[in-house]
Design a protein around this motif. Structure first.
Motif, PDB file in Angstrom:
ATOM      1  N   PHE A 275       0.746  -1.397  -0.009  1.00 11.76           N
ATOM      2  CA  PHE A 275       0.212   0.014   0.268  1.00 11.76           C
ATOM      3  C   PHE A 275       0.697   0.909   0.064  1.00 11.76           C
ATOM      4  CE2 PHE A 275      -3.669  -2.885   1.560  1.00 11.76           C
ATOM      5  CZ  PHE A 275      -3.964  -2.661   1.001  1.00 11.76           C
ATOM      6  N   ASP A 276       2.391   1.533   0.648  1.00 13.59           N
ATOM      7  CA  ASP A 276       3.747   2.261   0.892  1.00 13.59           C
ATOM      8  C   ASP A 276       3.583   3.056  -0.487  1.00 13.59           C
ATOM      9  OD1 ASP A 276       4.381  -0.186  -0.221  1.00 13.59           O
ATOM     10  OD2 ASP A 276       6.021   0.678   0.757  1.00 13.59           O
ATOM     11  N   VAL A 277       3.109   2.057  -1.546  1.00 14.18           N
ATOM     12  CA  VAL A 277       3.983   2.164  -2.846  1.00 14.18           C
ATOM     13  C   VAL A 277       2.588   4.157  -3.147  1.00 14.18           C
ATOM     14  CG1 VAL A 277       2.486   1.326  -4.579  1.00 14.18           C
ATOM     15  CG2 VAL A 277       4.583   2.031  -5.200  1.00 14.18           C
TER      16      VAL A 277
ATOM     17  N   ASN B 133       0.833   9.418  -6.850  1.00 15.51           N
ATOM     18  CA  ASN B 133       0.327   8.341  -7.418  1.00 15.51           C
ATOM     19  C   ASN B 133      -0.836   8.223  -6.503  1.00 15.51           C
ATOM     20  OD1 ASN B 133       2.360   6.769  -8.497  1.00 15.51           O
ATOM     21  ND2 ASN B 133       3.152   5.529  -6.862  1.00 15.51           N
ATOM     22  N   MET B 134      -1.408   8.818  -6.085  1.00 18.73           N
ATOM     23  CA  MET B 134      -2.418   8.328  -5.124  1.00 18.73           C
ATOM     24  C   MET B 134      -4.467   9.191  -5.624  1.00 18.73           C
ATOM     25  SD  MET B 134      -4.528   5.954  -2.741  1.00 18.73           S
ATOM     26  CE  MET B 134      -6.657   6.179  -3.109  1.00 18.73           C
ATOM     27  N   SER B 135      -3.144  10.442  -6.347  1.00 18.95           N
ATOM     28  CA  SER B 135      -4.334  11.571  -6.845  1.00 18.95           C
ATOM     29  C   SER B 135      -4.206  11.105  -8.457  1.00 18.95           C
ATOM     30  CB  SER B 135      -3.641  13.013  -7.041  1.00 18.95           C
ATOM     31  OG  SER B 135      -2.846  12.730  -7.754  1.00 18.95           O
ATOM     32  N   ARG B 136      -3.626  10.187  -9.227  1.00 17.92           N
ATOM     33  CA  ARG B 136      -3.122   9.872 -10.056  1.00 17.92           C
ATOM     34  C   ARG B 136      -4.423   8.177 -10.377  1.00 17.92           C
ATOM     35  NH1 ARG B 136       1.841   7.245 -12.492  1.00 17.92           N
ATOM     36  NH2 ARG B 136       0.186   6.683 -13.959  1.00 17.92           N
TER      37      ARG B 136
ATOM     38  N   SER C  82      11.407  -0.730  -6.288  1.00 20.61           N
ATOM     39  CA  SER C  82      11.551  -0.810  -4.986  1.00 20.61           C
ATOM     40  C   SER C  82      10.442  -1.587  -4.449  1.00 20.61           C
ATOM     41  CB  SER C  82      11.013   0.930  -5.427  1.00 20.61           C
ATOM     42  OG  SER C  82      10.042   0.925  -5.653  1.00 20.61           O
ATOM     43  N   SER C  83       8.938  -1.746  -4.748  1.00 18.18           N
ATOM     44  CA  SER C  83       8.473  -1.970  -3.899  1.00 18.18           C
ATOM     45  C   SER C  83       7.356  -3.672  -5.147  1.00 18.18           C
ATOM     46  CB  SER C  83       6.571  -1.135  -3.031  1.00 18.18           C
ATOM     47  OG  SER C  83       7.202   0.429  -4.295  1.00 18.18           O
ATOM     48  N   PRO C  84       8.116  -4.728  -4.482  1.00 15.56           N
ATOM     49  CA  PRO C  84       7.832  -5.595  -5.679  1.00 15.56           C
ATOM     50  C   PRO C  84       6.315  -6.181  -4.900  1.00 15.56           C
ATOM     51  CG  PRO C  84       9.615  -6.068  -4.421  1.00 15.56           C
ATOM     52  CD  PRO C  84       9.219  -5.334  -4.340  1.00 15.56           C
TER      53      PRO C  84
ATOM     54  N   THR D 220      -6.755  -1.710  -3.948  1.00 20.86           N
ATOM     55  CA  THR D 220      -7.033  -0.015  -3.911  1.00 20.86           C
ATOM     56  C   THR D 220      -7.856   0.364  -4.773  1.00 20.86           C
ATOM     57  OG1 THR D 220      -5.006   0.678  -2.713  1.00 20.86           O
ATOM     58  CG2 THR D 220      -6.892   2.305  -3.323  1.00 20.86           C
ATOM     59  N   ILE D 221      -7.718  -0.513  -5.852  1.00 17.83           N
ATOM     60  CA  ILE D 221      -8.973  -0.157  -7.174  1.00 17.83           C
ATOM     61  C   ILE D 221     -10.025  -0.938  -6.892  1.00 17.83           C
ATOM     62  CG2 ILE D 221      -9.256  -0.924  -9.627  1.00 17.83           C
ATOM     63  CD1 ILE D 221      -5.962  -0.255 -10.149  1.00 17.83           C
ATOM     64  N   PHE D 222     -10.345  -2.220  -6.121  1.00 20.49           N
ATOM     65  CA  PHE D 222     -11.425  -2.319  -5.729  1.00 20.49           C
ATOM     66  C   PHE D 222     -12.398  -1.676  -4.344  1.00 20.49           C
ATOM     67  CE2 PHE D 222     -13.239  -4.854  -2.374  1.00 20.49           C
ATOM     68  CZ  PHE D 222     -13.906  -5.785  -2.807  1.00 20.49           C
TER      69      PHE D 222
END
Lengths: 231, 221
Positions: free
Chosen positions: B3-5, B11-14, B186-188, B197-199
């Motif tokens: 979730f950190d990514v 990223n979140m606003s995109r 960086s975050s595999p 999150t999309i869900f």
């Protein structure tokens, strides 16, 4: 007592099928005319022609004032409460004052014993209660003539009485009505005049006593026999 | 968990922007579907053989064809074959409206036919004009029947917009993929966090609509 409704040489057919053949009928103010006859004889069609739900091919129908009608199947508006069912037409069609119509609706509901149901929806009422509301909904339009089309035919037997009692009380107060029914005992009790229709034309008419006790034609005799049982 | 990514950079606003594109395509399609669907649905109740045949074939095509195939036909096929210069968004809106109008029309047709004839007759017997009968008696009953069904259609349309990434529209799912790709090193574990999150975003978009439908259904049943 003058004539309030007159049918002259009325004929009606659906394509090739003749449903009404040269029917003459006149109804006086305050008179209760009961129409009897076998299924498909044209009696319901006659009522539907009178209030314009069906076209006629020949003849004339004339009447004073408005004609009200109550149908066999429950036809209340399902999305309106009982009170709204009663007030919609007087307010929207006759442009009457809403408060005054409300008052009249409540009085009429009280009279048929349904005041407590005023805020219910039709689906919460029994068949007999719905038909009593349907009668009141026709009455509140102040029709000169009230047409009742087999209004108890779709009811459970134990609910027939409560509806017919309302009709009897209307007859007593001098309402002009044309009633199509299969309830012969009721016909005897309510009718000033009984009209027997068969095959789209009036075969015999007279007082309830004449028709039920001294039928003259074979067709009427045969029809009445279907309602009695030999032991 | 990955979730950190989403907290990195924009990223979140995109992702939310992507959701906005999905909702925009579905909203425009829904409005077109409702407006045209009501008209076509009324047309479907007309007693005319040619009209019936045409609307029937239209409805069957929409039912049989996967939405993805329709998207490809319009975006890759029709634009080339007919020399039209359609953007991906316009193609998506055309396909979703094509689908929505058919389904909406079928709902309208069904609701119209389910109103018993006696409702029209008793209205006429009470002296209502044709117009008054529709305004006070028929349309309110149809709307009550239609709303739960059409809300179901709307939520299905919102969900199905995830297909439009196939014709290159960068909507929420595509943005998610891009974020995952960009942060592969960086975050595999980003895939789980992003898709979860999309869900949740889809759920948040559809759930209130679904609640509204349940509420109205209860109120009017």
């Amino acid at each position: 007592m003058g004539e309030i409704l007159t049918l002259k040489n009325v004929s009606k057919s659906f394509d090739d099928l003749v449903v009404l053949d040269n029917v003459d009928l006149s109804v006086n103010k305050g008179e209760v005319v009961v129409i009897i006859g076998p299924s498909g004889c044209g009696k319901s069609t006659l009522l539907r022609c009178i209030n314009g739900l069906e076209d006629i091919q020949d003849g004339t129908i004339s009447y004073e004032g408005d004609v009200g009608m109550v149908f066999q199947s429950y036809d209340l508006f399902p999305h309106k409460t009982i009170l709204q069912n009663l007030t919609l037409a007087p307010v929207k069609v006759k442009k009457r004052n809403k408060a005054e119509v409300n008052k009249e609706a409540l009085e009429l509901l009280e009279r048929v014993g349904l005041l407590s149901k005023k805020d219910n929806y039709p689906r919460q009422l029994s068949g007999g209660q719905k038909q009593r509301v349907a009668i009141v909904r026709a009455l509140i339009m102040h029709p000169e003539v009230l047409l009742l089309d087999e209004i108890t035919a779709a009811l459970d037997p134990e609910m027939v009485r409560e509806v017919l009692d309302v009709v009897l009380s209307l007859a007593k107060e001098g309402r002009t009505m044309i009633i199509v029914t299969h309830e012969m005992q009721f016909a005897k009790a309510v009718a000033d005049r009984v009209v027997f229709i068969d095959g789209g034309s009036i075969v015999e008419e007279g007082t309830a006593k004449d028709i039920f006790e001294n039928p003259r034609t074979d067709r009427l005799k045969r029809f009445l026999q279907t309602f009695s049982y030999e032991e | 968990m990955g979730f950190d990514v989403l907290l990195k950079g924009s990223n979140m606003s995109r992702l939310l922007g992507g959701l906005g594109i999905s909702l925009e395509i579905s909203l425009i399609s829904v409005v077109i579907s409702i407006v045209l669907g009501v008209g076509v649905g009324m047309l479907m109740t007309v007693n005319n053989r040619a009209v019936k045949a045409v609307t029937r074939v239209y409805l069957e095509i929409v039912r049989i064809m996967p939405q993805m195939v329709l998207l490809f036909i319009v975006y890759f096929g029709a634009t080339k074959a007919m020399g039209l210069n359609l953007s991906a968004e316009a193609s998506a809106i055309i396909v979703f409206s094509f689908w929505g109008v058919a389904e909406m029309a079928d709902l309208v047709r069904g609701s119209l036919l389910s109103i018993p004839v006696i409702q029209y007759e008793s209205s006429k017997a009470l002296g209502f004009s044709k117009l008054q009968t529709y305004i006070y008696i028929i349309i309110p009953q149809i709307v009550r029947r239609m709303i739960p069904l059409s809300i179901n259609l709307i939520t299905r349309m919102i969900k199905t917009t995830s297909l439009v990434m196939m014709i290159g529209i960068v909507e929420v799912l595509k943005v998610g993929q891009q974020i995952i790709e960009a942060n592969r090193k960086s975050s595999p574990n980003a895939a789980f966090g992003v898709f979860a999150t999309i869900f949740i975003l889809y759920f948040l978009a559809c759930w209130p609509i679904s609640c509204l439908s349940k509420y109205l259904e209860k109120k009017w049943s």
